[in-house]
Design a protein around this motif. Structure first.
Motif, short mmCIF file in Angstrom:
data_model
loop_
_atom_site.label_atom_id
_atom_site.label_comp_id
_atom_site.label_asym_id
_atom_site.label_seq_id
_atom_site.Cartn_x
_atom_site.Cartn_y
_atom_site.Cartn_z
N TRP A 46 41.72 32.64 24.50
CA TRP A 46 40.32 32.86 24.81
C TRP A 46 39.96 32.15 26.10
N GLY A 47 38.81 32.55 26.65
CA GLY A 47 38.42 32.06 27.96
C GLY A 47 39.20 32.79 29.04
N GLU A 48 38.78 32.63 30.29
CA GLU A 48 39.45 33.29 31.41
C GLU A 48 39.68 32.30 32.55
N ALA A 49 40.95 31.98 32.77
CA ALA A 49 41.31 31.15 33.93
C ALA A 49 41.48 32.01 35.17
N ALA A 50 41.87 33.26 34.97
CA ALA A 50 42.05 34.21 36.08
C ALA A 50 42.05 35.61 35.50
N ARG A 51 41.59 36.57 36.30
CA ARG A 51 41.51 37.95 35.83
C ARG A 51 41.69 38.90 37.01
N LEU A 52 42.44 39.96 36.78
CA LEU A 52 42.60 41.03 37.76
C LEU A 52 42.22 42.35 37.12
N GLU A 53 41.41 43.13 37.81
CA GLU A 53 41.09 44.49 37.39
C GLU A 53 41.42 45.44 38.54
N PRO A 54 42.61 46.00 38.55
CA PRO A 54 42.98 46.90 39.64
C PRO A 54 42.02 48.09 39.71
N ALA A 112 43.64 45.83 33.30
CA ALA A 112 43.26 44.43 33.49
C ALA A 112 44.41 43.50 33.11
N LEU A 113 44.54 42.39 33.84
CA LEU A 113 45.35 41.25 33.44
C LEU A 113 44.41 40.08 33.25
N VAL A 114 44.58 39.33 32.15
CA VAL A 114 43.71 38.20 31.85
C VAL A 114 44.57 36.99 31.49
N VAL A 115 44.39 35.90 32.21
CA VAL A 115 45.04 34.62 31.89
C VAL A 115 44.03 33.79 31.12
N PRO A 116 44.27 33.47 29.84
CA PRO A 116 43.29 32.71 29.06
C PRO A 116 43.26 31.25 29.45
#
Length: 427
Positions: A46-54, A112-116
């Motif tokens: 949970w939470g987002e340290a980093a996120r990419l949405e191509p 999307a890529l999500v780093v929690p």
């Protein structure tokens, strides 16, 4: 597109977790949940340290274009280069981990890529906690929060999807005609259905129900895509890769004898064996350029799930040096099990006749860690959850011998997974 030109400095720390008891889902706080579970094992975050949405590709892009996956690979590599990682556990799923979902078609938004910020994992008798922060953390356990009780979904209002049942069967009949005319060999056609609740859907309820009912499947939640898929696109540990092909479906029988009869009927069905063979051939052709060794069984086996049974083939490979997990994901997607044969012709037909945008349905979903280990499934038996609404998806492989009514019945069996996960058992 929110790709980061200069990746942030991340401090990643993985420590053993003493408390290994209970469901991982129960660790999740309310809100956007990230999860990849198989029985009692898996990872949640949970939470987002980093996120990419191509960004979605422009109209006219070839339907097999996978540049969004290549972009995601570059982005994660950049994060790793700017991360300070302290990993005291050293298992797949520790260190820097990103959850990911990619759309079926390159022109669809939603990848999307999500780093929690916080991740909890378990594998057998070992459990761990990973924190991803902007400054070093001396006591990562302090970032664990007591989870609240999941909220029941409550009453649902069901609405028709993009096509009525009859309209979808007409699309199947038209596709069968095009297959018999020699335009293509197979196309996978999908349907949708929409559920609306009176309040936002608590994804944790769906995850716990799916995890306990389908322990042999991969239960997932990434960027709104929630489901339990039986289909492993790939698992990578070191240079070893495993993939599971599923194509050909029957319901489970009411008793052991009828269950056996239905399975034998599928194993003897020319239509189902043909559909399965096309999917296996597609996987073999995609993996051969990436593999130093490749083992493909000559005949499928039966895989029984709670609600349906499939023809299944498990493929093993040793990847060639320099081939990454996302290289393999990009090479494998879309498989014939979710697109068709020939691939481009089938995907163009899908865009013409389905009447909807699949989004992440039948796209790759899973996770990747900094050591290159990963698990990616195909997003099946799933829904797109957005606030109080859920869009359910189900599909089937159409070949020359397909019957529209039987195909519609197959999708109803597949819809049942998410219908029952959403339904309040109290009525």
């Amino acid at each position: 597109m929110n790709a980061v030109l200069s990746p942030p400095k991340l401090f990643v720390r993985t420590v053993p977790l003493r408390d290994r008891a209970g469901s991982l889902v129960r660790r999740l706080p309310e809100g956007a949940a990230l999860a990849w579970l198989s029985g009692d094992d898996g990872i949640v975050g949970w939470g987002e340290a980093a996120r990419l949405e191509p960004e979605a590709a422009p109209a006219g892009t070839p339907p097999t274009d996978n540049s969004r996956i290549a972009q995601a690979a570059r982005w994660f590599t950049g994060l790793l280069e700017h991360a300070e990682v302290e990993d005291e556990v050293g298992l797949p799923g520790t260190g820097l981990v990103t959850f990911g979902t990619f759309t079926f078609a390159p022109t669809s938004p939603g990848s999307a890529l999500v780093v929690p910020r916080v991740l909890v994992g378990r594998r057998g008798d070992r459990a761990w906690l990973t924190t991803v922060t902007d400054e070093p953390v001396e006591h990562p356990e302090e970032l664990l929060r007591p989870a609240t009780e999941p909220r029941p979904v409550g009453p649902l209002e069901w609405r028709p999807g993009s096509l009525t049942r009859q309209e979808w069967m007409d699309a199947v009949a038209g596709t069968v005609g095009r297959i018999r005319a020699g335009e293509l060999e197979k196309a996978v056609l999908a349907r949708d259905a929409i559920a609306r609740a009176q309040s936002p859907v608590d994804v944790r309820v769906l995850l716990e129900r799916l995890r306990t009912r389908f322990p042999s499947c991969f239960t997932f939640s990434v960027a709104g895509m929630v489901g339990a898929t039986p289909e492993l696109l790939l698992r990578r540990e070191g240079d070893q890769l495993t993939s599971l092909v599923l194509a050909g479906t029957r319901p489970r029988g009411e008793d052991a004898e009828s269950d056996r009869r239905l399975g034998q009927e599928m194993m003897a069905s020319a239509k189902d064996v043909e559909e399965h063979g096309l999917a296996v051939d597609s996987l073999r052709a995609a993996l051969e350029p990436l593999a130093a060794e490749l083992a493909v069984p000559a005949w499928p086996h039966l895989l029984g799930l709670a609600n349906v049974q499939h023809l299944a083939t498990r493929v093993h490979a040793r990847l060639a040096p320099g081939v990454s997990a996302l290289d393999a994901v990009a090479a494998l997607h879309p498989t014939a099990a979710v697109g068709g044969t020939p691939t481009e012709t089938a995907m163009r037909l899908i865009g013409e006749v389905e009447g909807m945008d699949r989004g992440g349905y039948t796209g790759p979903v899973g996770w990747l860690d900094g050591a290159g280990n990963s698990e990616w499934g195909i997003a099946l038996r799933c829904a797109r959850v957005d606030g109080s609404s859920a869009r359910l998806y189900a599909g089937g492989g159409i070949v020359a011998g397909s019957d529209p009514a039987a195909e519609a019945a197959e999708t109803e069996s597949k819809f049942r997974v998410m219908r029952e996960a959403l339904a309040d058992p109290r009525g």
